[in-house]
Design a protein around this motif. Structure first.
Motif, short mmCIF file in Angstrom:
data_model
loop_
_atom_site.label_atom_id
_atom_site.label_comp_id
_atom_site.label_asym_id
_atom_site.label_seq_id
_atom_site.Cartn_x
_atom_site.Cartn_y
_atom_site.Cartn_z
N SER A 189 0.82 -1.22 0.00
CA SER A 189 0.00 0.00 0.00
C SER A 189 0.84 1.26 0.00
O SER A 189 0.36 2.33 0.31
CB SER A 189 -0.90 0.00 1.26
OG SER A 189 -0.11 0.01 2.44
N GLY A 190 2.11 1.14 -0.37
CA GLY A 190 2.97 2.32 -0.29
C GLY A 190 3.67 2.64 -1.59
O GLY A 190 3.12 2.46 -2.68
N ALA A 191 4.91 3.08 -1.47
CA ALA A 191 5.65 3.62 -2.61
C ALA A 191 5.96 2.57 -3.69
O ALA A 191 6.23 2.94 -4.83
CB ALA A 191 6.95 4.24 -2.11
N ALA A 192 5.96 1.29 -3.32
CA ALA A 192 6.26 0.23 -4.29
C ALA A 192 5.00 -0.55 -4.66
O ALA A 192 5.09 -1.69 -5.12
CB ALA A 192 7.32 -0.72 -3.72
N ARG A 193 3.85 0.10 -4.47
CA ARG A 193 2.57 -0.58 -4.71
C ARG A 193 2.54 -1.23 -6.09
O ARG A 193 2.86 -0.62 -7.10
CB ARG A 193 1.43 0.44 -4.60
CG ARG A 193 0.05 -0.15 -4.61
CD ARG A 193 -1.03 0.89 -4.29
NE ARG A 193 -0.60 2.26 -4.49
CZ ARG A 193 -0.51 3.18 -3.53
NH1 ARG A 193 -0.81 2.87 -2.29
NH2 ARG A 193 -0.12 4.40 -3.80
N GLY A 194 2.16 -2.51 -6.10
CA GLY A 194 2.02 -3.21 -7.37
C GLY A 194 3.30 -3.87 -7.87
O GLY A 194 3.24 -4.69 -8.78
N GLY A 198 21.91 1.33 10.85
CA GLY A 198 22.56 0.35 9.99
C GLY A 198 22.02 0.48 8.58
O GLY A 198 21.48 1.53 8.22
N ILE A 199 22.17 -0.57 7.79
CA ILE A 199 21.54 -0.63 6.47
C ILE A 199 20.67 -1.88 6.47
O ILE A 199 21.16 -2.99 6.31
CB ILE A 199 22.59 -0.71 5.34
CG1 ILE A 199 23.52 0.50 5.37
CG2 ILE A 199 21.90 -0.83 3.97
CD1 ILE A 199 24.65 0.45 4.33
N GLY A 200 19.37 -1.67 6.71
CA GLY A 200 18.45 -2.80 6.72
C GLY A 200 18.02 -3.11 5.29
O GLY A 200 17.78 -2.20 4.51
N THR A 201 17.97 -4.39 4.95
CA THR A 201 17.61 -4.74 3.58
C THR A 201 16.63 -5.91 3.54
O THR A 201 16.59 -6.74 4.46
CB THR A 201 18.86 -5.13 2.75
OG1 THR A 201 19.39 -6.36 3.23
CG2 THR A 201 19.93 -4.06 2.80
N ALA A 202 15.85 -5.95 2.48
CA ALA A 202 14.96 -7.08 2.21
C ALA A 202 14.66 -7.06 0.71
O ALA A 202 14.76 -6.02 0.07
CB ALA A 202 13.67 -6.97 3.01
N VAL A 203 14.32 -8.23 0.20
CA VAL A 203 14.11 -8.39 -1.24
C VAL A 203 12.81 -9.13 -1.50
O VAL A 203 12.52 -10.13 -0.84
CB VAL A 203 15.29 -9.19 -1.86
CG1 VAL A 203 15.00 -9.55 -3.31
CG2 VAL A 203 16.60 -8.41 -1.75
N MET A 204 12.04 -8.61 -2.45
CA MET A 204 10.86 -9.33 -2.94
C MET A 204 11.14 -9.72 -4.38
O MET A 204 11.49 -8.87 -5.20
CB MET A 204 9.63 -8.43 -2.86
CG MET A 204 8.38 -9.05 -3.44
SD MET A 204 6.96 -7.92 -3.29
CE MET A 204 6.56 -8.16 -1.57
N ALA A 205 11.03 -11.01 -4.67
CA ALA A 205 11.28 -11.51 -6.02
C ALA A 205 10.03 -12.22 -6.51
O ALA A 205 9.53 -13.13 -5.84
CB ALA A 205 12.49 -12.47 -6.03
#
Ligand SMILES: [Zn+2]
Length: 308
Positions: free
Chosen positions: A116-121, A133-140
């Motif tokens: 529901s935010g900036a990467a919607r869709g 720190g540098i928090g990271t996560a990936v959606m593939a």
């Protein structure tokens, strides 16, 4: 039935009552740094109108690596040391009689931004939570990376960007966080001051002796005013974040990279620089990912937990 969402943040614990994937109301209070935080959560749940009979699920986001069963934090630092190994899912079942799930905070934030935010869709997205720190996560392909250890996608901030560089707090050498995490700012500032850069060093010598933490806001503000030490430290951090974005692009080729965390406030300065670096350094056959700022960085974790 509503769901209780709990974001164990660095400064505050935020809680939201969500229904149908939306956060209806929320409260927050300062992190205590001990197991008493769990009692504070039960008290705050009552304030939210969610007692033990009224929630069907408890979703929790923690600042560290989670186990593959998603019930506990397996590695944390600082205020959440006490939580390492605590079975949070069992605690939630006892406290609320509800099913529970534990999620890494960057992963929850990416889920919130994709839902529901900036990467919607977006189906292929990555997040950089830039701050301590540098928090990271990936959606593939629409799925958040998790992997057998539970750490999939979470450690891009600890990719080596300088194998001759300083030792990171994780034990690896020259991690991106050593240049782009605010926890390392005193050392990076000391490096630049030690190299004899500029008369402005007086300010930083005094700041390095002071007890309060140095954040990126201070570095960016002084850099904008022309402080040569701040300019070097700021540019080095932006370079580190950009290098991680290049690595993201080469490894998972996301269509969108979300910038979140405290540094998101300086997005107008940071994003054009990162985009230019990525455009210049990725393989030509790849598309430059779209860089976006989290809609409401303080609440993306809760929004992700609401749909998790
Ligand atoms: Zn590291």
């Amino acid at each position: 039935m509503p769901r209780l969402c709990v974001d164990f943040g660095g400064t505050n614990i935020k809680m939201g009552l969500a229904d149908g994937g939306e956060v209806l109301r929320s409260v927050e209070f300062p992190v205590g740094g001990s197991a008493a935080d769990l009692d504070a959560i039960m008290a705050a749940a009552v304030r939210l109108g969610a007692d033990a009979t009224e929630v069907d699920a408890v979703a929790m986001a923690v600042p560290g690596l989670i186990d593959p069963g998603r019930s506990r934090l397996v590695l944390a630092h600082g205020k959440y040391d006490w939580m390492t190994g605590v079975d949070l899912a069992a605690w939630a079942r006892d406290a609320f009689g509800a099913s529970a799930v534990v999620e890494n905070d960057a992963r929850a934030a990416l889920l919130g931004e994709a839902a529901s935010g900036a990467a919607r869709g977006a189906r292929d997205a990555a997040i950089l939570v830039l701050g301590t720190g540098i928090g990271t996560a990936v959606m593939a392909d629409g799925r958040l990376l998790l992997g057998p250890s539970g750490a999939g996608g979470n450690l891009a901030g600890h990719t080596t960007i300088d194998w001759r560089g300083p030792v990171c707090n994780c034990g690896n050498i020259g991690c991106a966080e050593v240049f782009g995490g605010s926890w390392a700012l005193p050392d990076r500032i000391a490096d630049v001051v030690g190299s004899g850069a500029g008369e402005e060093s007086e300010h930083w010598r005094a700041r390095l002796d002071a007890a309060d933490a140095i954040g990126f806001a201070e570095v960016f503000e002084r850099a904008a005013a022309g402080d040569p030490v701040a300019v070097q430290v700021r540019d080095q951090a932006i370079r580190a974040w950009s290098v991680v974005a290049v690595t993201y692009t080469h490894v998972v080729a996301p269509e969108v990279i979300v910038i979140s965390g405290g540094v998101a406030r300086a997005a107008a300065e940071v994003i054009p620089a990162m985009r230019a670096y990525v455009r210049e350094h990725i393989w030509r056959v790849l598309d430059v990912p779209r860089f976006v700022v989290a809609d409401d960085p303080a609440n993306s974790v809760l929004r992700g937990l609401a749909v998790r």
